[in-house]
Scaffold this motif. Structure first.
Motif: not given
Length: 192
Positions: A80-88, A93-95, A125-126
């Motif tokens: 289930x790894x999401x990975x790195x986020x790079x912005x809102x 999109x992930x949510x 992150x948020x």
């Protein structure tokens, strides 16, 4: 008249020939070791994949309607790894894709497991962000962290509005059976 080869020249040729033979032997040994390692790696990949697939199938047979338990199993296998986020936009999109596990919609694109680990990762992150929709996102994530998915279809549509989406609106919540099927179809193969 035959000319005799000098002993020194013969000795040099033997040394050079022995060197070439040793070099070829080393290359052959290295190639053999590399080939064996590759075969062992491939065999391990298939064997471990089949074992995990078998465990996932057995688990879902024992818990056919428990999508949360299936998602927890996925969490345990690191599927289930999401990975790195790079912005809102990426977080929204992930949510959005996390809600796909729980909702029915005419159109869906992508899926991220709705697991405790993923909810926590997105929340963290948020919390550390200065996003425009930070408060709304945290309100939704807090509900999910408490296991409250009763309004996840509305959460999905709200997230879609924040994304300025025009299609893919929710048509309701999945039944437990539909959710279990969605989880199996989307992440069952990632167990291998």
């Amino acid at each position: 008249m035959t000319k005799e080869i000098e002993p020194k020249f013969v000795e040099e040729m033997e040394v050079e020939t022995n060197y070439k033979i040793k070099k070829i032997n080393r290359l052959a040994l290295g190639g053999t070791i590399l080939g064996i390692a590759a075969m062992v790696g491939i065999a391990w990949y298939y064997i471990s994949g089949n074992v995990q697939k078998y465990e996932a199938e057995k688990f879902t047979q024992e818990h056919p309607n428990d999508a949360i338990a299936i998602a927890a199993k996925l969490e345990d296998t690191k599927a289930n790894a999401i990975g790195l986020f790079n912005g809102e936009d990426k977080v929204l999109m992930t949510m959005n894709q996390m809600t796909h596990q729980k909702i029915a919609a005419e159109e869906k694109s992508g899926a991220v497991p709705m697991t405790k680990a993923n909810i926590d990762e997105v929340t963290e992150f948020v919390e550390d962000s200065d996003f425009e929709h930070k408060d709304e996102m945290l309100m939704i994530l807090d509900k999910w962290a408490e296991g409250d998915f009763s309004t996840v279809d509305g959460d999905h549509d709200y997230i879609l509005k924040m994304q300025k989406g025009t299609k893919g609106w929710s048509t309701g919540l999945f039944t437990p059976e539909e959710e279990a099927q969605f989880v199996l179809e989307n992440w069952g193969s990632k167990l291998d």
